[in-house]
Design a protein around this motif. Structure first.
Motif, PDB file in Angstrom:
ATOM      1  N   GLU A 119     -14.623  33.047  16.066  1.00 47.21           N
ATOM      2  CA  GLU A 119     -13.802  32.103  15.312  1.00 47.21           C
ATOM      3  C   GLU A 119     -12.463  31.876  16.008  1.00 47.21           C
ATOM      4  O   GLU A 119     -11.794  32.819  16.414  1.00 47.21           O
ATOM      5  N   VAL A 120     -12.096  30.600  16.119  1.00 42.71           N
ATOM      6  CA  VAL A 120     -10.818  30.201  16.704  1.00 42.71           C
ATOM      7  C   VAL A 120     -10.165  29.211  15.758  1.00 42.71           C
ATOM      8  O   VAL A 120     -10.810  28.264  15.294  1.00 42.71           O
ATOM      9  N   TYR A 121      -8.883  29.417  15.461  1.00 40.98           N
ATOM     10  CA  TYR A 121      -8.127  28.525  14.589  1.00 40.98           C
ATOM     11  C   TYR A 121      -6.940  27.969  15.366  1.00 40.98           C
ATOM     12  O   TYR A 121      -6.187  28.729  15.986  1.00 40.98           O
ATOM     13  N   VAL A 122      -6.782  26.650  15.326  1.00 43.35           N
ATOM     14  CA  VAL A 122      -5.649  25.996  15.969  1.00 43.35           C
ATOM     15  C   VAL A 122      -4.957  25.118  14.937  1.00 43.35           C
ATOM     16  O   VAL A 122      -5.597  24.268  14.303  1.00 43.35           O
ATOM     17  N   ALA A 123      -3.659  25.323  14.761  1.00 44.13           N
ATOM     18  CA  ALA A 123      -2.878  24.500  13.842  1.00 44.13           C
ATOM     19  C   ALA A 123      -2.186  23.389  14.616  1.00 44.13           C
ATOM     20  O   ALA A 123      -1.657  23.607  15.710  1.00 44.13           O
ATOM     21  N   THR A 124      -2.210  22.186  14.039  1.00 41.41           N
ATOM     22  CA  THR A 124      -1.470  21.049  14.579  1.00 41.41           C
ATOM     23  C   THR A 124      -0.588  20.491  13.466  1.00 41.41           C
ATOM     24  O   THR A 124      -0.546  21.043  12.363  1.00 41.41           O
ATOM     25  N   GLY A 125       0.066  19.390  13.731  1.00 39.74           N
ATOM     26  CA  GLY A 125       0.928  18.804  12.714  1.00 39.74           C
ATOM     27  C   GLY A 125       0.183  18.209  11.546  1.00 39.74           C
ATOM     28  O   GLY A 125       0.779  17.952  10.493  1.00 39.74           O
ATOM     29  N   THR A 126      -1.125  17.996  11.694  1.00 39.12           N
ATOM     30  CA  THR A 126      -1.898  17.358  10.627  1.00 39.12           C
ATOM     31  C   THR A 126      -2.873  18.293   9.931  1.00 39.12           C
ATOM     32  O   THR A 126      -3.395  17.954   8.871  1.00 39.12           O
ATOM     33  N   GLY A 127      -3.147  19.458  10.521  1.00 35.22           N
ATOM     34  CA  GLY A 127      -4.100  20.340   9.873  1.00 35.22           C
ATOM     35  C   GLY A 127      -4.410  21.576  10.687  1.00 35.22           C
ATOM     36  O   GLY A 127      -3.905  21.768  11.795  1.00 35.22           O
ATOM     37  N   ILE A 128      -5.260  22.421  10.107  1.00 34.78           N
ATOM     38  CA  ILE A 128      -5.763  23.612  10.782  1.00 34.78           C
ATOM     39  C   ILE A 128      -7.212  23.344  11.166  1.00 34.78           C
ATOM     40  O   ILE A 128      -8.032  22.960  10.324  1.00 34.78           O
ATOM     41  N   HIS A 129      -7.519  23.527  12.431  1.00 36.58           N
ATOM     42  CA  HIS A 129      -8.847  23.237  12.958  1.00 36.58           C
ATOM     43  C   HIS A 129      -9.558  24.553  13.264  1.00 36.58           C
ATOM     44  O   HIS A 129      -8.983  25.454  13.870  1.00 36.58           O
ATOM     45  N   ARG A 130     -10.823  24.626  12.865  1.00 35.55           N
ATOM     46  CA  ARG A 130     -11.576  25.875  12.983  1.00 35.55           C
ATOM     47  C   ARG A 130     -12.813  25.696  13.852  1.00 35.55           C
ATOM     48  O   ARG A 130     -13.537  24.702  13.726  1.00 35.55           O
ATOM     49  N   SER A 131     -13.028  26.665  14.719  1.00 35.32           N
ATOM     50  CA  SER A 131     -14.248  26.728  15.516  1.00 35.32           C
ATOM     51  C   SER A 131     -14.975  28.021  15.190  1.00 35.32           C
ATOM     52  O   SER A 131     -14.354  29.074  15.059  1.00 35.32           O
ATOM     53  N   THR A 132     -16.289  27.936  15.064  1.00 31.53           N
ATOM     54  CA  THR A 132     -17.099  29.139  14.840  1.00 31.53           C
ATOM     55  C   THR A 132     -17.991  29.434  16.044  1.00 31.53           C
ATOM     56  O   THR A 132     -18.853  30.308  15.970  1.00 31.53           O
ATOM     57  N   ASP A 133     -17.785  28.691  17.147  1.00 25.38           N
ATOM     58  CA  ASP A 133     -18.596  28.903  18.347  1.00 25.38           C
ATOM     59  C   ASP A 133     -17.711  29.144  19.569  1.00 25.38           C
ATOM     60  O   ASP A 133     -17.959  28.620  20.648  1.00 25.38           O
ATOM     61  N   ASP A 134     -16.663  29.939  19.353  1.00 21.78           N
ATOM     62  CA  ASP A 134     -15.769  30.365  20.433  1.00 21.78           C
ATOM     63  C   ASP A 134     -15.060  29.196  21.104  1.00 21.78           C
ATOM     64  O   ASP A 134     -14.874  29.179  22.318  1.00 21.78           O
ATOM     65  N   GLY A 135     -14.661  28.218  20.293  1.00 21.49           N
ATOM     66  CA  GLY A 135     -13.833  27.135  20.799  1.00 21.49           C
ATOM     67  C   GLY A 135     -14.568  25.946  21.366  1.00 21.49           C
ATOM     68  O   GLY A 135     -13.940  25.029  21.893  1.00 21.49           O
ATOM     69  N   ARG A 136     -15.893  25.928  21.256  1.00 20.28           N
ATOM     70  CA  ARG A 136     -16.638  24.798  21.822  1.00 20.28           C
ATOM     71  C   ARG A 136     -16.512  23.551  20.954  1.00 20.28           C
ATOM     72  O   ARG A 136     -16.356  22.442  21.461  1.00 20.28           O
ATOM     73  N   THR A 137     -16.615  23.709  19.644  1.00 20.59           N
ATOM     74  CA  THR A 137     -16.469  22.584  18.719  1.00 20.59           C
ATOM     75  C   THR A 137     -15.522  22.984  17.596  1.00 20.59           C
ATOM     76  O   THR A 137     -15.418  24.169  17.243  1.00 20.59           O
ATOM     77  N   PHE A 138     -14.846  21.985  17.029  1.00 15.03           N
ATOM     78  CA  PHE A 138     -13.883  22.233  15.959  1.00 15.03           C
ATOM     79  C   PHE A 138     -14.115  21.270  14.801  1.00 15.03           C
ATOM     80  O   PHE A 138     -14.514  20.120  15.006  1.00 15.03           O
ATOM     81  N   ARG A 139     -13.837  21.770  13.603  1.00 21.53           N
ATOM     82  CA  ARG A 139     -13.806  20.947  12.404  1.00 21.53           C
ATOM     83  C   ARG A 139     -12.516  21.233  11.652  1.00 21.53           C
ATOM     84  O   ARG A 139     -11.935  22.313  11.782  1.00 21.53           O
ATOM     85  N   VAL A 140     -12.088  20.270  10.858  1.00 24.70           N
ATOM     86  CA  VAL A 140     -10.871  20.464  10.074  1.00 24.70           C
ATOM     87  C   VAL A 140     -11.133  21.521   9.009  1.00 24.70           C
ATOM     88  O   VAL A 140     -12.038  21.385   8.183  1.00 24.70           O
ATOM     89  N   PHE A 141     -10.351  22.578   9.054  1.00 23.56           N
ATOM     90  CA  PHE A 141     -10.466  23.661   8.084  1.00 23.56           C
ATOM     91  C   PHE A 141      -9.573  23.393   6.878  1.00 23.56           C
ATOM     92  O   PHE A 141      -9.944  23.661   5.739  1.00 23.56           O
ATOM     93  N   GLN A 142      -8.384  22.863   7.148  1.00 20.92           N
ATOM     94  CA  GLN A 142      -7.453  22.524   6.066  1.00 20.92           C
ATOM     95  C   GLN A 142      -6.506  21.434   6.544  1.00 20.92           C
ATOM     96  O   GLN A 142      -5.907  21.548   7.608  1.00 20.92           O
ATOM     97  N   GLU A 143      -6.395  20.380   5.757  1.00 18.98           N
ATOM     98  CA  GLU A 143      -5.447  19.323   6.080  1.00 18.98           C
ATOM     99  C   GLU A 143      -4.060  19.712   5.599  1.00 18.98           C
ATOM    100  O   GLU A 143      -3.905  20.371   4.580  1.00 18.98           O
ATOM    101  N   LEU A 144      -3.049  19.286   6.345  1.00 19.36           N
ATOM    102  CA  LEU A 144      -1.665  19.594   5.989  1.00 19.36           C
ATOM    103  C   LEU A 144      -0.946  18.329   5.549  1.00 19.36           C
ATOM    104  O   LEU A 144      -1.302  17.238   5.945  1.00 19.36           O
TER     105      LEU A 144
END
Length: 213
Positions: free
Chosen positions: A188-213
């Motif tokens: 699992e990899v989590y990256v926060a940006t100015g619009t939301g928190i993006h989550r990957s469950t495949d070691d950073g290969r793909t991301f989906r929005v985990f939480q919008e900010l």
């Protein structure tokens, strides 16, 4: 960030253990009792309340790590890496401009910092640093396991190393400007940006929005 009725501008933050956090930054506009630089502050109740620990009014940690019984912090006021074993007394280490830092989970003297020129490695506890050859320019970095490092570039590209930073592979991409990165477990990899928190469950290969900010 609003915590316990107060708004605080957290510049540095790290997790020591369950419900145990360390932070640094500035008080909110309605808080006139605290100094402009909070120094090292601590919460032991999951962020409900905070207390000053050391360097109040002196330091502003923009990057922090708690590992091996130590606290490693980059003080933007002095421009130096500071290290403490008791959270009260601090040993000034290297003078360098960095965005983030990560400490080896195996070796307390090994630290990697992200700089505008690319990652730099220290093997003497942050006293000296040398460029990491062949590494991409990264802004945020996490070192969750022995050989595994995960970093994100200024453009949102995620890079992973499985040999302690010797070689890197580009994985996925997050939209927007990265503001923080962390990992959990083995993939699992989590990256926060100015619009939301993006989550990957495949070691950073793909991301989906985990939480919008």
């Amino acid at each position: 960030m609003r915590i316990a009725g107060l708004t605080q501008d957290f510049m540095g933050f790290t997790v020591v253990g369950p419900g145990h956090f360390l932070g640094s930054g500035h008080p909110g506009p309605d808080d006139r009792e605290q100094p402009s630089h909070l120094g090292l502050i601590e919460s032991t109740d999951g962020g409900e309340s905070w207390r000053p620990v050391s360097l109040s009014g002196e330091a502003d940690f923009h990057a922090m790590e708690a590992a091996h019984g130590r606290v490693y912090g980059y003080d933007s006021v002095s421009g130096r890496l500071l290290v403490s074993e008791d959270r009260q007394t601090w040993d000034p280490r290297a003078d360098l401009a960095l965005a983030d830092l990560a400490v080896s989970p195996d070796r307390p003297e090994e630290v990697i910092a992200t700089t505008e020129q690319g990652p730099a490695r220290s093997t003497d506890g942050g006293r000296t640093f040398a460029p990491v050859g062949g590494a991409p320019v990264l802004v945020y970095l996490d070192w969750p396991a022995s050989g595994r490092l995960v970093g994100v570039a200024p453009d949102g590209a995620v890079h992973v190393s499985t040999d302690g930073g010797g070689t890197w592979a580009r994985r996925g991409q997050v939209p927007g400007t990265p503001q923080a990165l962390t990992t959990h477990g083995g993939a699992e990899v989590y990256v926060a940006t100015g619009t939301g928190i993006h989550r990957s469950t495949d070691d950073g290969r793909t991301f989906r929005v985990f939480q919008e900010l």
